[in-house]
Design an enzyme around this catalytic site. Structure first.
Site, PDB file in Angstrom:
ATOM      1  NE  ARG A   1      -2.487  -1.816   3.137  1.00  0.00           N
ATOM      2  CZ  ARG A   1      -2.264  -3.013   3.617  1.00  0.00           C
ATOM      3  NH1 ARG A   1      -2.776  -3.854   2.945  1.00  0.00           N
ATOM      4  NH2 ARG A   1      -1.873  -3.056   4.775  1.00  0.00           N
TER       5      ARG A   1
ATOM      6  CD  GLU B   1      -1.977  -3.792  14.727  1.00  0.00           C
ATOM      7  OE1 GLU B   1      -2.158  -3.386  13.681  1.00  0.00           O
ATOM      8  OE2 GLU B   1      -2.688  -3.496  15.721  1.00  0.00           O
TER       9      GLU B   1
HETATM   10  P1  AMP Z   1       4.009  -2.143  11.838  1.00  0.00           P
HETATM   11  O1  AMP Z   1       5.175  -2.897  11.230  1.00  0.00           O
HETATM   12  O2  AMP Z   1       3.298  -2.934  13.008  1.00  0.00           O
HETATM   13  O3  AMP Z   1       4.230  -0.816  12.045  1.00  0.00           O
HETATM   14  O4  AMP Z   1       2.847  -2.335  10.676  1.00  0.00           O
HETATM   15  C1  AMP Z   1       2.740  -1.639   9.631  1.00  0.00           C
HETATM   16  C2  AMP Z   1       2.632  -2.518   8.165  1.00  0.00           C
HETATM   17  O5  AMP Z   1       1.651  -3.397   8.474  1.00  0.00           O
HETATM   18  C3  AMP Z   1       2.170  -1.335   7.432  1.00  0.00           C
HETATM   19  O6  AMP Z   1       2.754  -1.878   6.017  1.00  0.00           O
HETATM   20  C4  AMP Z   1       0.552  -1.490   7.367  1.00  0.00           C
HETATM   21  O7  AMP Z   1       0.070  -1.582   6.043  1.00  0.00           O
HETATM   22  C5  AMP Z   1       0.231  -2.913   8.038  1.00  0.00           C
HETATM   23  N1  AMP Z   1      -0.470  -2.875   9.200  1.00  0.00           N
HETATM   24  C6  AMP Z   1      -0.361  -3.231  10.453  1.00  0.00           C
HETATM   25  N2  AMP Z   1      -1.234  -2.828  11.038  1.00  0.00           N
HETATM   26  C7  AMP Z   1      -2.384  -2.675  10.322  1.00  0.00           C
HETATM   27  C8  AMP Z   1      -3.653  -2.399  10.743  1.00  0.00           C
HETATM   28  N3  AMP Z   1      -4.139  -2.326  11.870  1.00  0.00           N
HETATM   29  N4  AMP Z   1      -4.448  -2.044   9.584  1.00  0.00           N
HETATM   30  C9  AMP Z   1      -3.825  -1.822   8.216  1.00  0.00           C
HETATM   31  N5  AMP Z   1      -2.728  -2.248   7.891  1.00  0.00           N
HETATM   32  C10 AMP Z   1      -1.933  -2.702   9.051  1.00  0.00           C
END
Ligand code: AMP
Length: 176
Positions: free
Chosen positions: A64, A101
């Site tokens: 995205r 996440e």
């Molecule tokens: P993080 O590494 O935990 O910051 O996760 C960020 C990445 O995971 C990004 O590329 C987001 O597109 C995706 N992502 C993580 N959590 C979500 C969520 N709750 N909703 C949508 N995309 C998420």
């Protein structure tokens, strides 16, 4: 950007509970993308933040981050660099594993995608725990880039992801 525009953007982001795993509330941006006016407004938020800054390359995170990052690079007239999930880039890469996440993954960057010392802005749709972006930052630095800015349409502030990006100015536009 007016408060009303920000409210409209926030309202268009759809919460999908328990995707892709139980307990995760997925922030679905497809309704923003599908609305021409809102998509443009979301790209404009990034562009306004880039205004007046020295930027040589935009790096977008698979997948995205490509949508916003490529639109921003096009408008700025600078190069776009994709940070991809493992196994997708055809040439020599640097690779890093990371946790996000809702799981674990590996990402790659072409070793020659960024010239030494180039000023880089990192773009993704959402900052959650910061694991993905921290890994992206280490790859950008490994190939010689100077990561000065990281920008996200959405930030899940309760996960404190920005603390994983020391030395980089972090901006988000819609906060939860
Ligand atoms: P993080 O590494 O935990 O910051 O996760 C960020 C990445 O995971 C990004 O590329 C987001 O597109 C995706 N992502 C993580 N959590 C979500 C969520 N709750 N909703 C949508 N995309 C998420």
């Amino acid at each position: 950007m007016s408060e009303e525009d920000i409210s409209r953007l926030r309202a268009a982001v759809r919460d999908v509970p328990d995707f892709p795993k139980p307990g995760i509330i997925f922030k679905d941006i497809t309704p923003v993308l599908a609305d021409g006016e809102l998509f443009r407004k979301s790209v404009d938020l990034f562009l306004k933040e880039c205004h007046g800054k020295l930027i040589d390359k935009v790096v977008g995170i698979d997948a995205r981050g490509f949508l916003f990052g490529s639109a921003v690079a096009y408008e700025l007239g600078v190069g776009f660099v994709p940070l991809r999930k493992k196994g997708r880039l055809p040439y020599k890469t640097e690779r890093a594993s990371y946790s996000l996440e809702y799981g674990e993954a590996e990402m790659e960057l072409h070793i020659d995608a960024i010239e030494r010392g180039e000023k880089v802005v990192l773009i993704d749709d959402l900052l959650a725990t910061g694991g993905t972006s921290a890994s992206a930052a280490s790859l950008i630095r490994k190939v010689g880039g100077d990561l000065t800015e990281a920008m996200f349409l959405i930030e899940l502030e309760f996960l404190h992801g920005r603390s994983k990006l020391p030395g980089t100015s972090v901006t988000s536009f819609l906060k939860w």
